[in-house]
Design a protein around this motif. Structure first.
Motif, PDB file in Angstrom:
ATOM      1  N   ASN A  81       0.853  -1.191   0.000  1.00 57.99           N
ATOM      2  CA  ASN A  81       0.000   0.000   0.000  1.00 57.99           C
ATOM      3  C   ASN A  81       0.883   1.233   0.000  1.00 57.99           C
ATOM      4  OD1 ASN A  81      -2.654  -1.288   0.441  1.00 57.99           O
ATOM      5  ND2 ASN A  81      -1.677  -1.934   2.355  1.00 57.99           N
ATOM      6  N   GLY A  82       0.465   2.262  -0.722  1.00 56.98           N
ATOM      7  CA  GLY A  82       1.240   3.499  -0.715  1.00 56.98           C
ATOM      8  C   GLY A  82       0.417   4.674  -1.202  1.00 56.98           C
ATOM      9  N   LYS A  83       1.097   5.787  -1.305  1.00 55.29           N
ATOM     10  CA  LYS A  83       0.420   7.032  -1.650  1.00 55.29           C
ATOM     11  C   LYS A  83       1.382   7.882  -2.456  1.00 55.29           C
ATOM     12  CE  LYS A  83      -2.083   9.164   1.628  1.00 55.29           C
ATOM     13  NZ  LYS A  83      -2.614  10.139   2.606  1.00 55.29           N
ATOM     14  N   PHE A  84       0.906   8.422  -3.569  1.00 48.46           N
ATOM     15  CA  PHE A  84       1.724   9.377  -4.328  1.00 48.46           C
ATOM     16  C   PHE A  84       1.112  10.757  -4.141  1.00 48.46           C
ATOM     17  CE2 PHE A  84       2.300   5.509  -7.084  1.00 48.46           C
ATOM     18  CZ  PHE A  84       3.641   5.331  -6.797  1.00 48.46           C
ATOM     19  N   GLY A  85       1.962  11.757  -3.921  1.00 49.81           N
ATOM     20  CA  GLY A  85       1.475  13.126  -3.790  1.00 49.81           C
ATOM     21  C   GLY A  85       1.031  13.452  -2.386  1.00 49.81           C
ATOM     22  N   TYR A  86       0.443  14.667  -2.246  1.00 48.21           N
ATOM     23  CA  TYR A  86       0.079  15.144  -0.911  1.00 48.21           C
ATOM     24  C   TYR A  86      -1.358  15.608  -0.878  1.00 48.21           C
ATOM     25  CZ  TYR A  86       5.123  15.255  -0.662  1.00 48.21           C
ATOM     26  OH  TYR A  86       6.426  14.905  -0.721  1.00 48.21           O
ATOM     27  N   GLY A  87      -1.957  15.558   0.290  1.00 51.39           N
ATOM     28  CA  GLY A  87      -3.282  16.118   0.531  1.00 51.39           C
ATOM     29  C   GLY A  87      -4.314  15.635  -0.469  1.00 51.39           C
ATOM     30  N   ILE A  88      -5.110  16.599  -1.010  1.00 45.91           N
ATOM     31  CA  ILE A  88      -6.171  16.192  -1.939  1.00 45.91           C
ATOM     32  C   ILE A  88      -5.595  15.800  -3.295  1.00 45.91           C
ATOM     33  CG2 ILE A  88      -8.080  17.464  -0.848  1.00 45.91           C
ATOM     34  CD1 ILE A  88      -7.642  19.479  -3.306  1.00 45.91           C
ATOM     35  N   MET A  89      -4.333  16.133  -3.516  1.00 45.23           N
ATOM     36  CA  MET A  89      -3.717  15.772  -4.787  1.00 45.23           C
ATOM     37  C   MET A  89      -3.036  14.398  -4.721  1.00 45.23           C
ATOM     38  SD  MET A  89      -4.510  17.835  -6.974  1.00 45.23           S
ATOM     39  CE  MET A  89      -3.443  17.325  -8.316  1.00 45.23           C
ATOM     40  N   SER A  90      -3.415  13.564  -3.744  1.00 42.77           N
ATOM     41  CA  SER A  90      -2.715  12.285  -3.611  1.00 42.77           C
ATOM     42  C   SER A  90      -3.522  11.122  -4.172  1.00 42.77           C
ATOM     43  CB  SER A  90      -2.377  12.035  -2.146  1.00 42.77           C
ATOM     44  OG  SER A  90      -3.554  11.850  -1.415  1.00 42.77           O
ATOM     45  N   ILE A  91      -2.779  10.134  -4.657  1.00 42.78           N
ATOM     46  CA  ILE A  91      -3.376   8.886  -5.147  1.00 42.78           C
ATOM     47  C   ILE A  91      -2.968   7.779  -4.183  1.00 42.78           C
ATOM     48  CG2 ILE A  91      -3.431   7.200  -7.031  1.00 42.78           C
ATOM     49  CD1 ILE A  91      -2.563   9.390  -8.938  1.00 42.78           C
ATOM     50  N   THR A 136      -6.336   1.927  -7.413  1.00 42.74           N
ATOM     51  CA  THR A 136      -6.015   3.294  -6.976  1.00 42.74           C
ATOM     52  C   THR A 136      -7.289   3.997  -6.519  1.00 42.74           C
ATOM     53  OG1 THR A 136      -6.290   4.111  -9.235  1.00 42.74           O
ATOM     54  CG2 THR A 136      -4.042   3.655  -8.507  1.00 42.74           C
ATOM     55  N   ASN A 137      -7.112   4.895  -5.600  1.00 38.81           N
ATOM     56  CA  ASN A 137      -8.186   5.792  -5.161  1.00 38.81           C
ATOM     57  C   ASN A 137      -7.663   7.206  -5.320  1.00 38.81           C
ATOM     58  OD1 ASN A 137     -10.062   3.860  -4.278  1.00 38.81           O
ATOM     59  ND2 ASN A 137      -8.907   3.591  -2.364  1.00 38.81           N
ATOM     60  N   PHE A 138      -8.327   7.972  -6.181  1.00 38.66           N
ATOM     61  CA  PHE A 138      -7.969   9.377  -6.333  1.00 38.66           C
ATOM     62  C   PHE A 138      -9.236  10.135  -6.015  1.00 38.66           C
ATOM     63  CE2 PHE A 138      -7.451  13.126  -9.248  1.00 38.66           C
ATOM     64  CZ  PHE A 138      -6.454  13.735  -8.491  1.00 38.66           C
ATOM     65  N   GLY A 139      -9.333  10.607  -4.765  1.00 36.03           N
ATOM     66  CA  GLY A 139     -10.594  11.176  -4.318  1.00 36.03           C
ATOM     67  C   GLY A 139     -11.679  10.124  -4.378  1.00 36.03           C
ATOM     68  N   ILE A 140     -12.735  10.407  -5.174  1.00 35.12           N
ATOM     69  CA  ILE A 140     -13.814   9.424  -5.256  1.00 35.12           C
ATOM     70  C   ILE A 140     -13.653   8.512  -6.466  1.00 35.12           C
ATOM     71  CG2 ILE A 140     -15.545  10.779  -3.975  1.00 35.12           C
ATOM     72  CD1 ILE A 140     -16.648  11.484  -6.892  1.00 35.12           C
ATOM     73  N   ILE A 141     -12.556   8.707  -7.210  1.00 34.35           N
ATOM     74  CA  ILE A 141     -12.373   7.889  -8.414  1.00 34.35           C
ATOM     75  C   ILE A 141     -11.595   6.623  -8.059  1.00 34.35           C
ATOM     76  CG2 ILE A 141     -11.511   7.837 -10.791  1.00 34.35           C
ATOM     77  CD1 ILE A 141     -11.515  10.986 -10.568  1.00 34.35           C
ATOM     78  N   HIS A 142     -12.225   5.480  -8.296  1.00 33.23           N
ATOM     79  CA  HIS A 142     -11.542   4.198  -8.063  1.00 33.23           C
ATOM     80  C   HIS A 142     -11.172   3.604  -9.401  1.00 33.23           C
ATOM     81  CE1 HIS A 142     -12.909   4.694  -4.041  1.00 33.23           C
ATOM     82  NE2 HIS A 142     -14.210   4.598  -4.398  1.00 33.23           N
ATOM     83  N   ASP A 143     -10.010   3.019  -9.462  1.00 31.86           N
ATOM     84  CA  ASP A 143      -9.553   2.419 -10.721  1.00 31.86           C
ATOM     85  C   ASP A 143      -8.759   1.160 -10.377  1.00 31.86           C
ATOM     86  OD1 ASP A 143      -9.174   2.121 -13.414  1.00 31.86           O
ATOM     87  OD2 ASP A 143      -7.767   3.803 -13.626  1.00 31.86           O
ATOM     88  N   GLY A 144      -8.502   0.341 -11.369  1.00 35.38           N
ATOM     89  CA  GLY A 144      -7.726  -0.858 -11.092  1.00 35.38           C
ATOM     90  C   GLY A 144      -7.432  -1.647 -12.338  1.00 35.38           C
ATOM     91  N   GLY A 145      -6.578  -2.655 -12.214  1.00 41.04           N
ATOM     92  CA  GLY A 145      -6.203  -3.503 -13.341  1.00 41.04           C
ATOM     93  C   GLY A 145      -5.160  -4.504 -12.891  1.00 41.04           C
ATOM     94  N   SER A 146      -4.334  -4.927 -13.817  1.00 45.11           N
ATOM     95  CA  SER A 146      -3.290  -5.888 -13.460  1.00 45.11           C
ATOM     96  C   SER A 146      -1.921  -5.280 -13.720  1.00 45.11           C
ATOM     97  CB  SER A 146      -3.473  -7.168 -14.267  1.00 45.11           C
ATOM     98  OG  SER A 146      -3.319  -6.864 -15.640  1.00 45.11           O
ATOM     99  N   PHE A 147      -0.904  -5.926 -13.247  1.00 46.83           N
ATOM    100  CA  PHE A 147       0.447  -5.415 -13.521  1.00 46.83           C
ATOM    101  C   PHE A 147       1.442  -6.562 -13.648  1.00 46.83           C
ATOM    102  CE2 PHE A 147       0.644  -5.901  -8.926  1.00 46.83           C
ATOM    103  CZ  PHE A 147       1.929  -6.368  -8.725  1.00 46.83           C
ATOM    104  N   ASN A 148       2.529  -6.291 -14.321  1.00 50.29           N
ATOM    105  CA  ASN A 148       3.700  -7.181 -14.369  1.00 50.29           C
ATOM    106  C   ASN A 148       4.872  -6.398 -13.823  1.00 50.29           C
ATOM    107  OD1 ASN A 148       2.393  -9.247 -15.825  1.00 50.29           O
ATOM    108  ND2 ASN A 148       2.625  -8.026 -17.686  1.00 50.29           N
TER     109      ASN A 148
END
Ligand SMILES: *[C@@H]1O[C@H](CO)[C@@H](O)[C@H](O)[C@H]1NC(C)=O
Ligand SMILES: *[C@@H]1O[C@H](CO)[C@@H](O)[C@H](O)[C@H]1NC(C)=O
Ligand SMILES: *[C@@H]1O[C@H](CO)[C@@H](O)[C@H](O)[C@H]1NC(C)=O
Ligand SMILES: *[C@@H]1O[C@H](CO)[C@@H](O)[C@H](O)[C@H]1NC(C)=O
Ligand SMILES: *[C@@H]1O[C@H](CO)[C@@H](O)[C@H](O)[C@H]1NC(C)=O
Ligand SMILES: *[C@@H]1O[C@H](CO)[C@@H](O)[C@H](O)[C@H]1NC(C)=O
Length: 501
Positions: A81-91, A136-148
């Motif tokens: 788990n992690g976070k990019f950015g600060y405050g309301i501008m964070s993902i 990811t959660n960016f405010g109320i926007i949820h997104d997702g997928g897979s990764f390698n």
């Protein structure tokens, strides 16, 4: 696991010995005497020592690496788990369900580590391909997928310390762990992965740091799990309903640059009394044999504690009646037939059947000397006449002392040996029928003893296969009898699902 199975096998061996002593009327498998030499027991000094050499450690490492490699595909790593950015501008992001898609384990290095009394393991240049899902959660926007993900040039060093806990269990603790990742590449798929990818690329290194940060806690957790299993392991084994075999450590493992030596108590106790034998294990030095994977030293004390156990439990006695003697046997337990040995007996008690009470006056004593195993037996026989009304009238008591010497050998995968009678004496210890000379009786019974011994030697000469475990077998095994102990050095072969390793 190997060690557990080995001890279990030895415990079974002791079980056989007990059966042997216990059932005088049972057909005794004569090879059991040979088995005794692989059985064991103690005091403050270890009666059983096991030394692992560097050859054994390296073999164990190869087997272990293969084992780990096979199981890596099943591992699911903890979520990141992690976070990019600060405050309301964070993902906020989560990488989840991370599994290992491919991992070629480079040859790790494992060595005895004298400084902390343990092992040092390191792997360098490890590359791993991982797959999983991202969210990811960016405010109320949820997104997702897979990764390698590909991780390159990972280095990992772990140092563990071995010790002994209060109950004599082996203990293992992590004293050092260090993980470093050279480089990492990650590709996201699905959702707005193109956007998330750019954010991750911008903060390159963060995910790498997070992964680095999970490795050592994961290693330590694995070591704690191992420690948990070691603590839960029994250090004594019930060999049957009456005896327990104590294999607790007598001290912390002794580790130097070339070997690890474990001292085990190895006492055989009566479950009810749990009484220590009235003698102690003598210290002995098991010579290091770097050409073999491991060596084991078994003190004569072990056999003697087993002998003391069966003796004090009252198993070393038997009642012989005439009905146990085959009808065509030349001698019967009948007072009228005792004339050649005890002339006055047929006159004093004509035509009566007799009983013999045979018992050990002392516990049988083993001693090991270079090339030979000695055994002393001090027994006694009490003879009774059975009166027509059933009363047992005591007649006489004889002391029967014998000394044996034996040789043991391992040829190929078999253990064989031979036994000889060194001394046999029969003396009159008491008589209700007046004195008589024992020479004739001694000559006659010695003859019987020699006959029994030659039968035993046929079986001992054939020998027995070395104990084989479900997952491993001994190869290149050598045995030597030394002053006070038997030393066995051997290589091992681990049997995998695919065959020998
Ligand atoms: C350990 O010993 C206990 C008591 O003797 C026994 O009940 C238990 O089954 C043993 N456990 C193992 C794994 O042998
Ligand atoms: C390690 O200890 C053993 C005795 O346990 C000894 O025989 C051996 O020489 C020692 N090796 C080194 C490198 O000190
Ligand atoms: C003992 O031996 C004598 C002489 O052979 C025989 O007469 C007698 O019956 C035997 N006694 C018993 C109880 O078998
Ligand atoms: C049994 O017989 C013996 C010898 O005849 C005799 O000494 C003894 O007292 C008898 N015992 C009993 C209980 O009758
Ligand atoms: C054990 O067997 C080998 C080979 O069969 C034989 O040469 C040797 O004498 C035997 N050893 C003993 C002590 O009987
Ligand atoms: C056998 O034992 C007896 C009594 O212990 C002893 O007197 C005798 O010398 C011994 N004989 C041999 C050949 O060792």
């Amino acid at each position: 696991m190997l060690f557990r199975e080995l001890t279990f096998n030895l415990a079974n061996t002791v079980h056989f010995i007990l059966q042997y002593f216990r059932g005088p009327r049972k057909m005794l498998p004569p090879v059991i005497v040979m088995f005794m030499l692989i059985s064991f027991t103690c005091g403050e000094n270890p009666a059983l020592q096991v030394t692992l050499t560097d050859k054994g450690l390296q073999y164990g490492k190869n087997v272990g690496t293969e084992w780990v490699q096979e199981r890596l595909a099943l591992v699911t790593l903890p979520d990141i788990n992690g976070k990019f950015g600060y405050g309301i501008m964070s993902i906020d992001y989560t990488l989840t369900g991370i599994t290992i898609a491919k991992c070629d384990l480079p040859e790790p290095s494992v060595q005895f580590y004298q400084d902390t009394g343990g092992f040092k393991t390191s792997i360098s240049g490890l590359s791993v391909a991982l797959t999983g899902g991202w969210m990811t959660n960016f405010g109320i926007i949820h997104d997702g997928g897979s990764f390698n993900m590909a991780i390159f040039n990972m280095d990992l060093t772990s140092i563990v310390k071995l010790g002994k806990d209060a109950d004599g269990h082996l203990s293992v603790t992590s004293v050092h762990c260090d993980a470093h990742i050279g480089d990492e590449q990650i590709q996201f798929h699905g959702g707005a992965s193109w956007l998330f990818q750019q954010v991750v690329d911008l903060f390159k290194g963060q995910i790498k740091g997070k992964i680095e940060g999970t490795i050592c806690p994961y290693v330590m957790e694995s070591i704690e799990t191992l420690e948990y299993h070691l603590q839960a392991m029994n250090v004594s084994f019930d060999v049957d309903e009456a005896f327990t075999f104590d294999l607790s450590l007598t001290g912390a493992p002794l580790i130097n640059a070339s070997s690890m030596n474990l001292g085990l108590k190895g006492v055989l106790y009566d479950i009810e009394t749990h009484k220590d034998p009235p003698f102690e294990a003598q210290p002995f030095t098991l010579p290091e044999q770097p050409g073999y994977m491991f060596s084991m030293g078994l003190s004569e004390f072990t056999l003697n504690s087993a002998a003391y156990g069966v003796y004090s439990a009252g198993w070393l006695k038997a009642l012989i009646t005439d009905s146990m003697i085959p009808p065509h046997f030349p001698v019967h337990l009948n007072t009228s037939l005792m004339g050649p040995y005890i002339p006055q007996l047929p006159k004093m008690f004509p035509g009566l059947l007799m009983n013999l009470q045979i018992y050990a006056r002392e516990f049988p004593m083993f001693s090991f000397h270079p090339g030979v195993v000695k055994l002393g037996l001090q027994g006694a026989v009490k003879a009774f006449a059975i009166q027509p009304n059933g009363t047992h009238t005591p007649l006489f008591k004889l002391n029967v002392d014998s000394k044996f010497s034996g040789k043991v050998q391992i040829v190929g995968r078999r253990l064989n040996g031979s036994m000889a009678l060194d001394n046999y004496t029969l003396t009159l210890a008491g008589s209700e029928v007046g004195p008589f000379k024992t020479d004739t009786l001694e000559r006659f019974t010695r003859g019987g003893m020699m006959m029994a011994l030659s039968k035993l030697n046929v079986a001992l000469g054939k020998g027995v296969d070395l104990p084989r475990m479900r997952h491993a077998q001994l190869v290149n095994t050598v045995l030597s009898v030394e002053e006070g102990f038997v030393a066995i050095s051997s290589d091992a072969q681990v049997l995998t699902d695919r065959g020998f390793n």
